[in-house]
Design a protein around this motif. Structure first.
Motif, PDB file in Angstrom:
ATOM      1  N   GLY A  67     -52.314 -21.530 -70.009  1.00  0.00           N
ATOM      2  CA  GLY A  67     -52.029 -22.691 -70.837  1.00  0.00           C
ATOM      3  C   GLY A  67     -50.711 -23.372 -70.554  1.00  0.00           C
ATOM      4  N   LEU A  68     -49.864 -22.777 -69.720  1.00  0.00           N
ATOM      5  CA  LEU A  68     -48.578 -23.391 -69.423  1.00  0.00           C
ATOM      6  C   LEU A  68     -48.737 -24.460 -68.344  1.00  0.00           C
ATOM      7  CD1 LEU A  68     -46.201 -20.288 -69.374  1.00  0.00           C
ATOM      8  CD2 LEU A  68     -47.104 -21.589 -71.320  1.00  0.00           C
ATOM      9  N   PHE A  69     -47.865 -25.454 -68.373  1.00  0.00           N
ATOM     10  CA  PHE A  69     -47.963 -26.538 -67.402  1.00  0.00           C
ATOM     11  C   PHE A  69     -46.631 -27.256 -67.272  1.00  0.00           C
ATOM     12  CE2 PHE A  69     -48.999 -28.344 -71.534  1.00  0.00           C
ATOM     13  CZ  PHE A  69     -48.322 -29.556 -71.556  1.00  0.00           C
ATOM     14  N   ILE A  70     -46.519 -28.064 -66.233  1.00  0.00           N
ATOM     15  CA  ILE A  70     -45.377 -28.962 -66.047  1.00  0.00           C
ATOM     16  C   ILE A  70     -45.917 -30.366 -65.826  1.00  0.00           C
ATOM     17  CG2 ILE A  70     -43.745 -27.267 -65.144  1.00  0.00           C
ATOM     18  CD1 ILE A  70     -44.543 -28.216 -62.310  1.00  0.00           C
ATOM     19  N   THR A  71     -45.086 -31.367 -66.080  1.00  0.00           N
ATOM     20  CA  THR A  71     -45.440 -32.755 -65.751  1.00  0.00           C
ATOM     21  C   THR A  71     -44.251 -33.411 -65.063  1.00  0.00           C
ATOM     22  OG1 THR A  71     -44.780 -33.533 -67.965  1.00  0.00           O
ATOM     23  CG2 THR A  71     -47.119 -33.018 -67.623  1.00  0.00           C
ATOM     24  N   PHE A  72     -44.549 -34.355 -64.187  1.00  0.00           N
ATOM     25  CA  PHE A  72     -43.498 -35.022 -63.413  1.00  0.00           C
ATOM     26  C   PHE A  72     -44.062 -36.292 -62.795  1.00  0.00           C
ATOM     27  CE2 PHE A  72     -45.675 -31.821 -60.896  1.00  0.00           C
ATOM     28  CZ  PHE A  72     -46.065 -32.509 -59.759  1.00  0.00           C
ATOM     29  N   ARG A  73     -43.138 -37.153 -62.346  1.00  0.00           N
ATOM     30  CA  ARG A  73     -43.517 -38.395 -61.658  1.00  0.00           C
ATOM     31  C   ARG A  73     -43.021 -38.341 -60.219  1.00  0.00           C
ATOM     32  NH1 ARG A  73     -45.196 -42.492 -64.971  1.00  0.00           N
ATOM     33  NH2 ARG A  73     -44.775 -42.246 -67.207  1.00  0.00           N
ATOM     34  N   TYR A 105     -53.581 -32.755 -62.180  1.00  0.00           N
ATOM     35  CA  TYR A 105     -54.191 -33.968 -62.725  1.00  0.00           C
ATOM     36  C   TYR A 105     -53.201 -35.115 -62.582  1.00  0.00           C
ATOM     37  CZ  TYR A 105     -57.800 -31.069 -64.895  1.00  0.00           C
ATOM     38  OH  TYR A 105     -58.833 -30.200 -65.098  1.00  0.00           O
ATOM     39  N   VAL A 106     -53.732 -36.333 -62.523  1.00  0.00           N
ATOM     40  CA  VAL A 106     -52.913 -37.544 -62.493  1.00  0.00           C
ATOM     41  C   VAL A 106     -53.250 -38.385 -63.723  1.00  0.00           C
ATOM     42  CG1 VAL A 106     -52.517 -39.742 -61.296  1.00  0.00           C
ATOM     43  CG2 VAL A 106     -52.631 -37.604 -59.986  1.00  0.00           C
ATOM     44  N   LYS A 107     -52.227 -38.941 -64.352  1.00  0.00           N
ATOM     45  CA  LYS A 107     -52.437 -39.735 -65.564  1.00  0.00           C
ATOM     46  C   LYS A 107     -52.927 -41.128 -65.214  1.00  0.00           C
ATOM     47  CE  LYS A 107     -50.342 -40.274 -70.078  1.00  0.00           C
ATOM     48  NZ  LYS A 107     -49.098 -40.019 -70.859  1.00  0.00           N
ATOM     49  N   GLU A 108     -54.050 -41.491 -65.795  1.00  0.00           N
ATOM     50  CA  GLU A 108     -54.636 -42.824 -65.650  1.00  0.00           C
ATOM     51  C   GLU A 108     -54.706 -43.479 -67.029  1.00  0.00           C
ATOM     52  OE1 GLU A 108     -55.180 -44.196 -62.893  1.00  0.00           O
ATOM     53  OE2 GLU A 108     -55.319 -42.557 -61.427  1.00  0.00           O
ATOM     54  N   PRO A 109     -54.962 -44.783 -67.104  1.00  0.00           N
ATOM     55  CA  PRO A 109     -55.023 -45.445 -68.411  1.00  0.00           C
ATOM     56  C   PRO A 109     -56.001 -44.804 -69.394  1.00  0.00           C
ATOM     57  CG  PRO A 109     -54.944 -47.075 -66.663  1.00  0.00           C
ATOM     58  CD  PRO A 109     -55.095 -45.744 -65.984  1.00  0.00           C
ATOM     59  N   ASP A 110     -57.076 -44.201 -68.868  1.00  0.00           N
ATOM     60  CA  ASP A 110     -58.070 -43.597 -69.752  1.00  0.00           C
ATOM     61  C   ASP A 110     -57.900 -42.091 -69.890  1.00  0.00           C
ATOM     62  OD1 ASP A 110     -58.753 -42.992 -67.164  1.00  0.00           O
ATOM     63  OD2 ASP A 110     -60.901 -43.369 -67.413  1.00  0.00           O
ATOM     64  N   GLY A 111     -56.778 -41.536 -69.428  1.00  0.00           N
ATOM     65  CA  GLY A 111     -56.532 -40.103 -69.571  1.00  0.00           C
ATOM     66  C   GLY A 111     -56.209 -39.438 -68.248  1.00  0.00           C
ATOM     67  N   MET A 135     -52.229 -39.768 -50.284  1.00  0.00           N
ATOM     68  CA  MET A 135     -52.265 -40.643 -51.453  1.00  0.00           C
ATOM     69  C   MET A 135     -51.511 -41.934 -51.182  1.00  0.00           C
ATOM     70  SD  MET A 135     -51.588 -38.014 -54.642  1.00  0.00           S
ATOM     71  CE  MET A 135     -50.147 -37.222 -53.905  1.00  0.00           C
ATOM     72  N   GLU A 136     -51.823 -42.948 -51.968  1.00  0.00           N
ATOM     73  CA  GLU A 136     -51.013 -44.167 -51.929  1.00  0.00           C
ATOM     74  C   GLU A 136     -49.608 -43.838 -52.407  1.00  0.00           C
ATOM     75  OE1 GLU A 136     -52.735 -47.257 -54.221  1.00  0.00           O
ATOM     76  OE2 GLU A 136     -54.539 -47.431 -52.984  1.00  0.00           O
ATOM     77  N   LYS A 137     -48.626 -44.515 -51.830  1.00  0.00           N
ATOM     78  CA  LYS A 137     -47.242 -44.230 -52.194  1.00  0.00           C
ATOM     79  C   LYS A 137     -46.815 -45.041 -53.406  1.00  0.00           C
ATOM     80  CE  LYS A 137     -45.512 -42.432 -47.826  1.00  0.00           C
ATOM     81  NZ  LYS A 137     -44.414 -42.462 -46.840  1.00  0.00           N
ATOM     82  N   THR A 138     -47.589 -44.926 -54.457  1.00  0.00           N
ATOM     83  CA  THR A 138     -47.247 -45.521 -55.743  1.00  0.00           C
ATOM     84  C   THR A 138     -46.874 -44.390 -56.697  1.00  0.00           C
ATOM     85  OG1 THR A 138     -49.586 -45.407 -56.389  1.00  0.00           O
ATOM     86  CG2 THR A 138     -48.790 -47.486 -55.454  1.00  0.00           C
ATOM     87  N   GLU A 139     -45.993 -44.686 -57.642  1.00  0.00           N
ATOM     88  CA  GLU A 139     -45.559 -43.635 -58.557  1.00  0.00           C
ATOM     89  C   GLU A 139     -46.704 -43.205 -59.468  1.00  0.00           C
ATOM     90  OE1 GLU A 139     -41.488 -42.925 -60.737  1.00  0.00           O
ATOM     91  OE2 GLU A 139     -42.788 -44.176 -61.993  1.00  0.00           O
ATOM     92  N   LYS A 140     -46.867 -41.898 -59.602  1.00  0.00           N
ATOM     93  CA  LYS A 140     -47.906 -41.324 -60.451  1.00  0.00           C
ATOM     94  C   LYS A 140     -47.290 -40.228 -61.297  1.00  0.00           C
ATOM     95  CE  LYS A 140     -51.162 -41.847 -56.613  1.00  0.00           C
ATOM     96  NZ  LYS A 140     -50.062 -42.304 -55.699  1.00  0.00           N
ATOM     97  N   GLU A 141     -47.869 -40.013 -62.478  1.00  0.00           N
ATOM     98  CA  GLU A 141     -47.449 -38.871 -63.287  1.00  0.00           C
ATOM     99  C   GLU A 141     -48.465 -37.755 -63.104  1.00  0.00           C
ATOM    100  OE1 GLU A 141     -45.586 -37.717 -67.612  1.00  0.00           O
ATOM    101  OE2 GLU A 141     -46.930 -39.461 -67.510  1.00  0.00           O
ATOM    102  N   PHE A 142     -47.964 -36.574 -62.748  1.00  0.00           N
ATOM    103  CA  PHE A 142     -48.801 -35.410 -62.498  1.00  0.00           C
ATOM    104  C   PHE A 142     -48.688 -34.395 -63.635  1.00  0.00           C
ATOM    105  CE2 PHE A 142     -48.399 -37.149 -58.281  1.00  0.00           C
ATOM    106  CZ  PHE A 142     -49.577 -36.794 -57.626  1.00  0.00           C
ATOM    107  N   LEU A 143     -49.783 -33.733 -63.900  1.00  0.00           N
ATOM    108  CA  LEU A 143     -49.821 -32.578 -64.790  1.00  0.00           C
ATOM    109  C   LEU A 143     -50.296 -31.406 -63.944  1.00  0.00           C
ATOM    110  CD1 LEU A 143     -51.461 -32.374 -68.320  1.00  0.00           C
ATOM    111  CD2 LEU A 143     -51.877 -30.639 -66.611  1.00  0.00           C
ATOM    112  N   LEU A 144     -49.537 -30.308 -63.946  1.00  0.00           N
ATOM    113  CA  LEU A 144     -49.875 -29.158 -63.114  1.00  0.00           C
ATOM    114  C   LEU A 144     -50.001 -27.916 -63.978  1.00  0.00           C
ATOM    115  CD1 LEU A 144     -50.300 -28.415 -60.096  1.00  0.00           C
ATOM    116  CD2 LEU A 144     -47.886 -27.752 -60.050  1.00  0.00           C
TER     117      LEU A 144
END
Length: 360
Positions: A67-73, A105-111, A135-144
Motif C-alpha cells: 500500500g505504500l507509494f511515492i508520487t513525483f513529476r 501510473y501517470v495522472k490524466e484528467p480522468d484519473g 515517452m514524450e518529453k512533457t511533464e507528467k505526474e507519476f504514482l509508483l
C-alpha cells in the motif's frame, strides 16, 4: 585493422556514456505515502519496536511495503529503478511483480492510468528495470506503488540526464483504514496497484491505509490499540474474518470493536464478512467453516448494536467475488477479476457511509 578496433572502442565508449548519462534520484528526497504513521523506519508500514505487544508474525508482515507509494513529476522520456528487497523468495500463489516489483501510473484528467511495471530478478534480492521508456518529453505526474509482499530495503530512480524532477505529495480529503487478511494485503493481484485498497484509493481519491497481514488478521487487542493511534480516520474497515476461526470470531469481535471505540468513538466501522471461498465448492469442511465464521460475525455485529454501539455497518459476503466461480486464483485469493468485483460492491458501500457521515 587498427581503424576497425578504434571504431569498436568508440562504439563501446558511446554505449557506456549513454548508460551513465542519467540522473539518479535517491529515495531520501521522496515522501513515502499511504502509511498510517509518519515516523516509521525504512519502508515499513508500522514501527514494530514502538508497538512491541503485536504478535511476532504480525510485526514481520507490517515490515512489508503493501500500500505504500511515492508520487513525483518529471519530463523524462525514460523511467528506471534499482531496488533491493529482503530476499528473492516468492509465494506459490503470487506473481513476482506483485510480491517484489513496482507498479507505475501517470495522472490524466480522468484519473490515474497504468504506465508500466518493474519486474524483479527471480534469483537475486537486487533488481534493476526500466519501467517505461520512449515517452514524450512533457511533464507528467507519476504514482509508483511499492512491492506488496516483501520488505523493501532500498531503491533509487533513474531518469534522463537533462530531465526535470520534483517530488509531490497527494492531498486527500478522506482517510480509510482497512484491516484484514491476505486479501487486503494484496494476494493475489497481478501487480501492486490492483489490490483492492489501492483500486479504491485511486477511484475515490482517498488516503486508503493498507493494514492487511496475510494469514494473521485475528483481531488481537494490541492491533486495535495500534489502529487507535492513527489520526484523522474517516472510516475503519474490518475485513479480518477470513483469518479467524469461528470461535475466535465469537471471542474477539466485540472486544476488538470496544477497544477501537476508546479512541475512535464516532468513526464509522464497516464490518465485512469473509468472501465465499470457492475452495469450499466441494470441500465440505471449508464450506462449513466459512459459513460458521460469517454467522458468528453477524451475531457479534447484532450484539454490538444491542449494546448501544453506533455507526456500525455490515457488508455480507454475497456476490463479493461474483457468482461464476471464476474470481480466485486458488479458491481463496482473488484474481484481478475478483478484486474488481469486490471493488464494485465495497466502494459504493464506503461512499454511502462517508456520505452519511458528512451529513451528521
Amino acid at each position: 585493422m587498427q581503424k576497425k578496433y578504434l571504431l569498436v572502442i568508440i562504439v563501446l565508449l558511446s554505449s557506456l556514456t549513454g548508460i551513465r548519462a542519467q540522473q539518479v534520484i535517491p529515495s531520501s528526497i521522496l515522501t513515502v505515502q499511504g502509511r498510517a504513521f509518519s515516523e516509521v523506519p525504512g519502508f515499513h508500514r508500522v514501527d514494530t519496536i514502538k508497538y512491541h505487544n503485536i504478535p511476532p508474525a504480525v510485526k514481520k508482515l507490517y515490515a512489508h511495503a503493501a500500500g505504500l507509494f511515492i508520487t513525483f513529476r518529471t519530463n523524462s522520456a525514460k523511467l528506471s529503478i534499482d531496488w533491493e528487497t529482503a530476499d528473492a523468495a516468492l509465494g506459490n500463489n503470487s506473481t513476482p511483480i506483485m510480491s517484489r516489483g513496482f507498479d507505475a501510473y501517470v495522472k490524466e484528467p480522468d484519473g490515474w492510468r497504468f504506465a508500466g511495471v518493474a519486474r524483479p530478478q527471480l534469483k537475486k534480492a537486487e533488481s534493476s528495470y526500466t519501467i517505461v521508456e520512449n515517452m514524450e518529453k512533457t511533464e507528467k505526474e507519476f504514482l509508483l506503488y511499492f512491492p506488496l509482499y516483501k520488505e523493501l530495503r532500498s531503491f533509487q530512480l533513474r531518469i534522463d540526464e537533462d530531465a526535470s524532477f520534483s517530488p509531490t505529495i497527494q492531498q486527500f480529503d478522506k482517510k480509510i483504514v482497512i484491516y484484514g487478511s491476505s486479501i487486503v494485503h494484496g494476494a493475489s493481484a497481478s501487480r501492486p496497484g490492483l489490490a483492492y485498497p489501492a483500486k479504491i484509493s485511486r477511484s475515490m481519491h482517498a488516503d486508503v491505509i493498507n493494514m492487511g497481514v496475510s494469514g494473521n488478521a485475528r483481531m488481537e487487542l494490541s492491533v486495535a490499540q495500534m489502529i487507535n493511534d492513527i489520526e484523522g480516520v474517516d472510516l475503519i474497515v474490518m475485513d479480518c474474518v477470513p483469518n479467524c476461526s469461528p470461535e475466535q470470531v465469537t471471542e474477539r469481535t466485540f472486544a476488538f470493536v470496544k477497544e477501537l471505540r476508546k479512541r475512535h468513538p464516532n468513526t464509522p466501522i464497516l464490518m465485512m464478512e469473509s468472501i465465499i471461498r470457492q475452495i469450499g465448492n466441494y470441500n465440505l469442511e471449508w464450506k462449513k467453516k466459512r459459513h460458521k465464521q460469517n454467522v458468528n460475525f453477524r451475531t457479534e455485529y447484532e450484539r454490538l448494536l444491542a449494546a448501544g454501539y453506533k455507526n456500525l455497518f455490515y457488508l455480507p459476503a454475497d456476490h463479493l467475488i461474483g457468482d461464476d466461480y471464476e474470481g480466485t486464483i486458488d479458491g481463496t485469493h482473488p484474481t484481478d477479476v475478483g478484486f474488481e468485483r469486490m471493488v464494485k460492491i465495497i466502494q459504493p458501500k464506503i461512499e454511502e457511509i462517508l456520505d452519511l457521515k458528512s451529513k451528521m
